[in-house]
Enzyme design. Structure first.
Site, mmCIF file in Angstrom:
data_model
loop_
_atom_site.group_PDB
_atom_site.id
_atom_site.type_symbol
_atom_site.label_atom_id
_atom_site.label_comp_id
_atom_site.label_asym_id
_atom_site.label_seq_id
_atom_site.Cartn_x
_atom_site.Cartn_y
_atom_site.Cartn_z
ATOM 1 N N ALA A 7 1.008 -1.241 0.488
ATOM 2 C CA ALA A 7 0.262 0.247 -0.570
ATOM 3 C C ALA A 7 0.870 1.684 -0.066
ATOM 4 O O ALA A 7 1.810 1.218 0.862
ATOM 5 C CB ALA A 7 -1.462 -0.412 1.492
ATOM 6 N N GLY A 9 0.359 5.187 0.589
ATOM 7 C CA GLY A 9 -0.577 6.558 0.100
ATOM 8 C C GLY A 9 0.509 7.970 0.609
ATOM 9 O O GLY A 9 1.259 7.527 0.690
ATOM 10 N N ASP A 122 -9.820 6.452 11.699
ATOM 11 C CA ASP A 122 -9.429 6.271 10.530
ATOM 12 C C ASP A 122 -10.489 4.477 10.279
ATOM 13 O O ASP A 122 -10.045 3.634 10.002
ATOM 14 C CB ASP A 122 -8.693 5.999 10.542
HETATM 15 N N1 ATP Z 1 0.259 -6.097 10.168
HETATM 16 C C1 ATP Z 1 -0.757 -5.950 9.168
HETATM 17 N N2 ATP Z 1 -0.991 -7.518 8.237
HETATM 18 C C2 ATP Z 1 -1.207 -7.653 7.169
HETATM 19 N N3 ATP Z 1 -2.309 -6.489 6.122
HETATM 20 C C3 ATP Z 1 -1.345 -5.436 6.734
HETATM 21 C C4 ATP Z 1 -1.044 -4.920 8.114
HETATM 22 N N4 ATP Z 1 -1.485 -4.022 7.507
HETATM 23 C C5 ATP Z 1 -1.168 -3.012 6.820
HETATM 24 N N5 ATP Z 1 -1.883 -3.952 6.023
HETATM 25 C C6 ATP Z 1 -2.167 -3.808 4.531
HETATM 26 O O1 ATP Z 1 -1.898 -3.098 4.209
HETATM 27 C C7 ATP Z 1 -2.215 -1.605 3.805
HETATM 28 C C8 ATP Z 1 -2.190 -0.376 4.375
HETATM 29 O O2 ATP Z 1 -2.216 -0.599 5.901
HETATM 30 P P1 ATP Z 1 -2.219 0.184 6.896
HETATM 31 O O3 ATP Z 1 -3.941 0.570 6.628
HETATM 32 O O4 ATP Z 1 -1.833 0.479 7.966
HETATM 33 O O5 ATP Z 1 -1.497 1.873 6.115
HETATM 34 P P2 ATP Z 1 -2.443 3.125 5.549
HETATM 35 O O6 ATP Z 1 -4.243 3.100 5.418
HETATM 36 O O7 ATP Z 1 -1.947 3.820 3.875
HETATM 37 O O8 ATP Z 1 -2.028 4.024 6.321
HETATM 38 P P3 ATP Z 1 -1.854 5.449 6.540
HETATM 39 O O9 ATP Z 1 -3.885 6.039 7.072
HETATM 40 O O10 ATP Z 1 -1.308 5.583 8.097
HETATM 41 O O11 ATP Z 1 -1.460 6.373 5.899
HETATM 42 C C9 ATP Z 1 -3.906 -2.383 4.380
HETATM 43 O O12 ATP Z 1 -5.503 -1.842 4.428
HETATM 44 C C10 ATP Z 1 -4.167 -4.098 4.841
HETATM 45 O O13 ATP Z 1 -4.338 -4.995 3.706
HETATM 46 MG MG MG Z 2 -5.223 2.004 5.944
#
Ligand code: ATP
Ligand code: MG
Length: 206
Positions: A7, A9, A122
């Site tokens: 991912a 962002g 969130d």
């Molecule tokens: N511990 C984990 N195990 C498996 N998949 C994960 C994990 N952490 C994150 N992911 C995957 O990565 C995606 C993005 O992670 P996360 O939601 O933490 O980040 P983000 O939305 O990009 O962050 P932010 O909102 O902090 O900018 C999640 O939707 C999930 O699919």
């Molecule tokens: Mg997220």
């Protein structure tokens, strides 16, 4: 970071990684070019620490969140357990007939989080993973806070309701199931639901 990005962002990226031979993911807060470097580093360090702390606090309170393996305040990253399963977003897209059960599971877990005085900040179905064991694992506490007020809890529920409506427009009564389960578990739930109504009436989030 050498693993594949899962991912990307505005605030950072999540990569597949390993930690002492275990499957992990590493979430990195990338520098913001428009900030003074010293200030930028301090903000990123503080955010990554706060996120790791909330994940640990929630876990200690019995809510399923990833195990934190490492926090690197120089790189501004968290390395954590790679939770097996699929996001609730994807699960609901593929199994709409399971909506009621999943919504109740969400409500119960958010109630537990709020009972522990933690808000998520969130709450979306992309920030929840349904594990093969059927647990609901809550991730992404980057917008969260602890020692929270009724207002914070109300905002959590309001954002969840709005997110649900836009991410899963075909699922009817989702919010009703979520709040029913929430009320069974949360101490003083009515006060929070009244707050949600007040927030809606205020129109700030609508
Ligand atoms: N511990 C984990 N195990 C498996 N998949 C994960 C994990 N952490 C994150 N992911 C995957 O990565 C995606 C993005 O992670 P996360 O939601 O933490 O980040 P983000 O939305 O990009 O962050 P932010 O909102 O902090 O900018 C999640 O939707 C999930 O699919
Ligand atoms: Mg997220």
């Amino acid at each position: 970071m050498d693993g594949a990005a899962i991912a990307k962002g505005a605030e950072g990226s999540v990569y597949l990684s390993t930690y002492l031979g275990r499957d992990a993911v590493t979430k990195v807060r990338t520098p913001k070019g428009y900030r003074v470097p010293e200030l930028d580093r301090r903000i990123r360090t503080q955010r990554i620490r706060s996120e790791a702390r909330l994940i640990r606090e929630a876990r200690a309170a019995g809510i399923r969140t990833p195990i934190i393996y490492d926090v690197d305040t120089v790189e501004c990253s968290i390395t954590m357990e790679r939770v097996k399963g699929v996001t609730v977003k994807r699960y609901l897209d593929e199994h709409p007939e399971e909506a009621e059960r999943i919504c109740r599971l969400i409500g119960t877990n958010i109630a537990r989080l709020h009972n522990s005085k933690i808000c998520h900040g969130d709450l979306t179905t992309s920030n929840m993973i349904l594990t093969p064991a059927g647990e609901l694992c809550i991730i992404d506490f980057s917008m969260g806070a602890s020692l929270i007020s009724v207002e914070d809890m109300g905002v959590d529920l309001r954002l969840l309701e709005r997110g649900f409506t836009s991410a899963h427009p075909d699922i009817k009564d989702a919010y009703g199931y979520i709040t029913e389960a929430y009320c069974q578990e949360k101490t003083g739930a009515q006060e929070v639901l009244d707050k949600v109504q007040e927030i809606k009436d205020r129109g700030r989030y609508t």
